[in-house]
Design a protein around this motif. Structure first.
Motif, PDB file in Angstrom:
ATOM      1  N   VAL A 134       0.851  -1.186   0.000  1.00  0.00           N
ATOM      2  CA  VAL A 134       0.000   0.000   0.000  1.00  0.00           C
ATOM      3  C   VAL A 134       0.887   1.236   0.000  1.00  0.00           C
ATOM      4  O   VAL A 134       1.890   1.297   0.732  1.00  0.00           O
ATOM      5  CB  VAL A 134      -0.948   0.018   1.219  1.00  0.00           C
ATOM      6  N   TYR A 135       0.515   2.245  -0.800  1.00  0.00           N
ATOM      7  CA  TYR A 135       1.357   3.424  -1.017  1.00  0.00           C
ATOM      8  C   TYR A 135       0.673   4.694  -0.513  1.00  0.00           C
ATOM      9  O   TYR A 135      -0.553   4.841  -0.615  1.00  0.00           O
ATOM     10  CB  TYR A 135       1.653   3.596  -2.510  1.00  0.00           C
ATOM     11  N   PHE A 136       1.504   5.626  -0.011  1.00  0.00           N
ATOM     12  CA  PHE A 136       1.046   6.938   0.431  1.00  0.00           C
ATOM     13  C   PHE A 136       2.030   7.982  -0.103  1.00  0.00           C
ATOM     14  O   PHE A 136       3.189   8.028   0.349  1.00  0.00           O
ATOM     15  CB  PHE A 136       1.017   7.027   1.959  1.00  0.00           C
ATOM     16  N   ARG A 137       1.592   8.812  -1.030  1.00  0.00           N
ATOM     17  CA  ARG A 137       2.442   9.900  -1.509  1.00  0.00           C
ATOM     18  C   ARG A 137       2.283  11.127  -0.613  1.00  0.00           C
ATOM     19  O   ARG A 137       1.413  11.193   0.243  1.00  0.00           O
ATOM     20  CB  ARG A 137       2.064  10.289  -2.943  1.00  0.00           C
ATOM     21  N   ASP A 138       3.153  12.116  -0.871  1.00  0.00           N
ATOM     22  CA  ASP A 138       3.056  13.440  -0.240  1.00  0.00           C
ATOM     23  C   ASP A 138       3.015  13.339   1.279  1.00  0.00           C
ATOM     24  O   ASP A 138       2.189  13.971   1.950  1.00  0.00           O
ATOM     25  CB  ASP A 138       1.817  14.187  -0.753  1.00  0.00           C
ATOM     26  N   GLN A 139       3.959  12.568   1.828  1.00  0.00           N
ATOM     27  CA  GLN A 139       3.999  12.346   3.271  1.00  0.00           C
ATOM     28  C   GLN A 139       5.018  13.257   3.949  1.00  0.00           C
ATOM     29  O   GLN A 139       6.183  13.335   3.532  1.00  0.00           O
ATOM     30  CB  GLN A 139       4.340  10.886   3.564  1.00  0.00           C
ATOM     31  N   ASP A 140       4.581  13.938   4.992  1.00  0.00           N
ATOM     32  CA  ASP A 140       5.463  14.690   5.879  1.00  0.00           C
ATOM     33  C   ASP A 140       5.669  13.812   7.105  1.00  0.00           C
ATOM     34  O   ASP A 140       4.885  13.861   8.059  1.00  0.00           O
ATOM     35  CB  ASP A 140       4.809  16.023   6.250  1.00  0.00           C
ATOM     36  N   LEU A 141       6.722  12.998   7.078  1.00  0.00           N
ATOM     37  CA  LEU A 141       6.871  11.923   8.061  1.00  0.00           C
ATOM     38  C   LEU A 141       8.257  11.960   8.688  1.00  0.00           C
ATOM     39  O   LEU A 141       9.268  11.873   7.988  1.00  0.00           O
ATOM     40  CB  LEU A 141       6.651  10.571   7.374  1.00  0.00           C
ATOM     41  N   SER A 142       8.303  12.056  10.000  1.00  0.00           N
ATOM     42  CA  SER A 142       9.588  12.030  10.696  1.00  0.00           C
ATOM     43  C   SER A 142      10.068  10.597  10.852  1.00  0.00           C
ATOM     44  O   SER A 142       9.263   9.660  10.919  1.00  0.00           O
ATOM     45  CB  SER A 142       9.454  12.668  12.083  1.00  0.00           C
ATOM     46  N   PRO A 143      11.383  10.372  10.939  1.00  0.00           N
ATOM     47  CA  PRO A 143      11.878   9.029  11.239  1.00  0.00           C
ATOM     48  C   PRO A 143      11.348   8.498  12.571  1.00  0.00           C
ATOM     49  O   PRO A 143      11.113   7.300  12.720  1.00  0.00           O
ATOM     50  CB  PRO A 143      13.402   9.214  11.270  1.00  0.00           C
ATOM     51  N   GLN A 144      11.157   9.409  13.531  1.00  0.00           N
ATOM     52  CA  GLN A 144      10.647   8.990  14.838  1.00  0.00           C
ATOM     53  C   GLN A 144       9.216   8.456  14.728  1.00  0.00           C
ATOM     54  O   GLN A 144       8.874   7.438  15.342  1.00  0.00           O
ATOM     55  CB  GLN A 144      10.691  10.171  15.815  1.00  0.00           C
ATOM     56  N   LYS A 145       8.385   9.119  13.942  1.00  0.00           N
ATOM     57  CA  LYS A 145       7.008   8.663  13.760  1.00  0.00           C
ATOM     58  C   LYS A 145       6.988   7.358  12.938  1.00  0.00           C
ATOM     59  O   LYS A 145       6.174   6.464  13.204  1.00  0.00           O
ATOM     60  CB  LYS A 145       6.172   9.744  13.071  1.00  0.00           C
ATOM     61  N   GLN A 146       7.876   7.251  11.974  1.00  0.00           N
ATOM     62  CA  GLN A 146       7.981   6.011  11.207  1.00  0.00           C
ATOM     63  C   GLN A 146       8.308   4.836  12.127  1.00  0.00           C
ATOM     64  O   GLN A 146       7.739   3.748  11.997  1.00  0.00           O
ATOM     65  CB  GLN A 146       9.052   6.157  10.127  1.00  0.00           C
ATOM     66  N   LEU A 147       9.206   5.067  13.079  1.00  0.00           N
ATOM     67  CA  LEU A 147       9.546   4.037  14.057  1.00  0.00           C
ATOM     68  C   LEU A 147       8.340   3.694  14.933  1.00  0.00           C
ATOM     69  O   LEU A 147       8.060   2.513  15.184  1.00  0.00           O
ATOM     70  CB  LEU A 147      10.713   4.510  14.931  1.00  0.00           C
ATOM     71  N   GLU A 148       7.615   4.710  15.371  1.00  0.00           N
ATOM     72  CA  GLU A 148       6.437   4.479  16.217  1.00  0.00           C
ATOM     73  C   GLU A 148       5.401   3.622  15.492  1.00  0.00           C
ATOM     74  O   GLU A 148       4.823   2.694  16.076  1.00  0.00           O
ATOM     75  CB  GLU A 148       5.818   5.823  16.612  1.00  0.00           C
ATOM     76  N   ILE A 149       5.162   3.914  14.226  1.00  0.00           N
ATOM     77  CA  ILE A 149       4.210   3.127  13.438  1.00  0.00           C
ATOM     78  C   ILE A 149       4.691   1.686  13.329  1.00  0.00           C
ATOM     79  O   ILE A 149       3.912   0.732  13.478  1.00  0.00           O
ATOM     80  CB  ILE A 149       4.022   3.758  12.044  1.00  0.00           C
ATOM     81  N   GLY A 150       5.993   1.502  13.085  1.00  0.00           N
ATOM     82  CA  GLY A 150       6.547   0.159  12.994  1.00  0.00           C
ATOM     83  C   GLY A 150       6.397  -0.620  14.283  1.00  0.00           C
ATOM     84  O   GLY A 150       6.084  -1.820  14.266  1.00  0.00           O
ATOM     85  N   GLN A 151       6.605   0.038  15.404  1.00  0.00           N
ATOM     86  CA  GLN A 151       6.473  -0.628  16.700  1.00  0.00           C
ATOM     87  C   GLN A 151       5.029  -1.034  16.972  1.00  0.00           C
ATOM     88  O   GLN A 151       4.792  -2.012  17.688  1.00  0.00           O
ATOM     89  CB  GLN A 151       6.997   0.293  17.808  1.00  0.00           C
TER      90      GLN A 151
END
Length: 394
Positions: A134-151
């Protein structure tokens, strides 16, 4: 092992001939401007070098050491299992939901991953389990939030020696082939590609290989740099019923990318980590059967003669690689300048291939978070995707 031989081995390992640890002290100066802007906005300090990795003294050297890193089952919650099948919270908030092909790939338009509620994350997990990527374009995403989602999706994998974003948690890995080529770790050209430019499934040698993997690209070529994914569900459905039955219940051996030293035979050269998993595995959220092999890391089928195993695996690899109708090719370019694009896919039911057509002439940089899933299993009572959906099996 004799005392003399042990001393020799310790001297050799002190030189760390198999690993490259520490910080790339010059890497930060080559970072793409869009990556720097993302890191600066979210307080990622790369001034002391980039990417970072464990110090050489901390990297495991022996095979048995690496096996101990993750060799026991850890709790895992399948987030998509109890999600709303209609995905009303996720789809209702999106501007558009686009299925890119019949069998694989969906793009969600108008949502920020950083804003998703837990209910929407659960529904996203189910969507990934059904549509593979699944794809999401135009993302304003911090590495910290990316980690939180992964966890949220599962225990986040921390590689024993891979390059990382300089954060306290080492689970945000760097995908940057330009840097690997510059450092001489990767020999890549128009005639010979390498790195992630081959068909593979990530980390299949793990005791609990990844489920959902999230790659956020913050530097994307204007032209090229696409990635292709292929469905393991559909690959299984391509096989004849007799061949499916033959493979069900069988296991294969999956090797690691990196090599380590065999403590009992230290002078025999680098050895890969190896683990056995089912060739056909059942996804816990959908209950569908998937073909789980890949050319890069599946080495042999347990119980077969080498020539038998080689012939069968070559055929299975070809099912993934040659059937364009079960693949999706995605161009990462966002529609808004200064933003990135995310892909979240399920490693349990897919392979992927990063295309090197841009040849490093334009920067391509991303951060990856891999959430470990269940110990792979096969449920004899499970159905194939087409069988479960009532589609023709011819």
């Amino acid at each position: 092992m004799s005392t003399e031989l042990q001393e020799t081995v310790l001297k050799l390992t002190s030189l760390k001939p198999l690993v490259k640890g520490g910080v790339d002290s010059t890497g930060a100066q080559f970072l793409p401007e869009s990556t720097k802007a993302r890191f600066d906005k979210y307080g990622v300090d790369y001034s002391n070098g980039y990417p970072v990795a464990p110090d050489t003294s901390e990297i495991p050297v022996f095979v048995d050491e690496v096996l101990k890193v993750r060799n026991k089952e850890v709790p895992y919650i399948e987030r998509g299992k109890n999600a709303d099948p209609e995905k009303k919270a996720l789809f209702g908030a999106a501007k558009e939901v686009i299925h890119l092909t019949k069998h694989i790939g969906t793009e969600i338009v108008g949502l920020q991953l950083s804003d998703l509620t837990d209910q929407q994350r659960d529904e996203l997990a189910l969507l990934i389990a059904e549509r593979v990527v699944v794809y999401f374009r135009d993302q304003d995403l911090s590495p910290q939030k990316q980690l939180e989602i992964g966890q949220y999706f599962g225990p986040v994998e921390v590689h024993p020696q891979g390059g990382r974003v300089p954060l306290e948690h080492g689970g945000v890995h760097v995908i940057w082939m330009d840097q690997a080529k510059r450092k001489g770790f990767l020999k890549t050209s128009f005639k010979k590609t390498g790195g992630t430019a081959h068909w593979h499934t990530d980390l299949t040698h793990e005791f609990q290989p990844p489920g959902i993997t999230h790659l956020h690209n913050d530097a994307i070529p204007n032209v090229g740099g696409d990635t292709v994914w292929v469905s393991g569900y559909a690959a299984f459905d391509k096989l004849s019923p007799a061949f499916q039955k033959f493979l069900e219940g069988k296991k294969a051996v999956y090797k690691s990318l990196h090599g380590y030293i065999d403590r009992e035979n230290p002078l025999s050269g680098p050895k890969n980590i190896e683990r056995e998993h089912p060739i056909i595995r059942t996804h816990p959220a959908t209950g569908w059967k998937s073909l789980f092999v890949n050319r890069a890391y599946t080495t042999r089928i347990v119980g077969l003669e080498p020539r038998e195993s080689d012939l069968i695996l070559e055929y299975l690899f070809g099912v993934f690689e040659k059937n364009l109708d079960i693949q999706v090719r995605f161009n990462w370019k966002p529609t808004k300048a200064g933003l990135g694009t995310s892909a979240l896919w399920d490693n349990r039911i897919s392979q992927h291939y990063a295309i090197w057509d841009h040849e490093g002439e334009e920067p391509r940089h991303g951060t990856r978070v891999s959430s470990l899933a269940e110990v792979p299993y096969f449920d004899p009572g499970s159905k194939s995707q087409r069988e479960a959906l009532g589609l023709s099996l011819d």
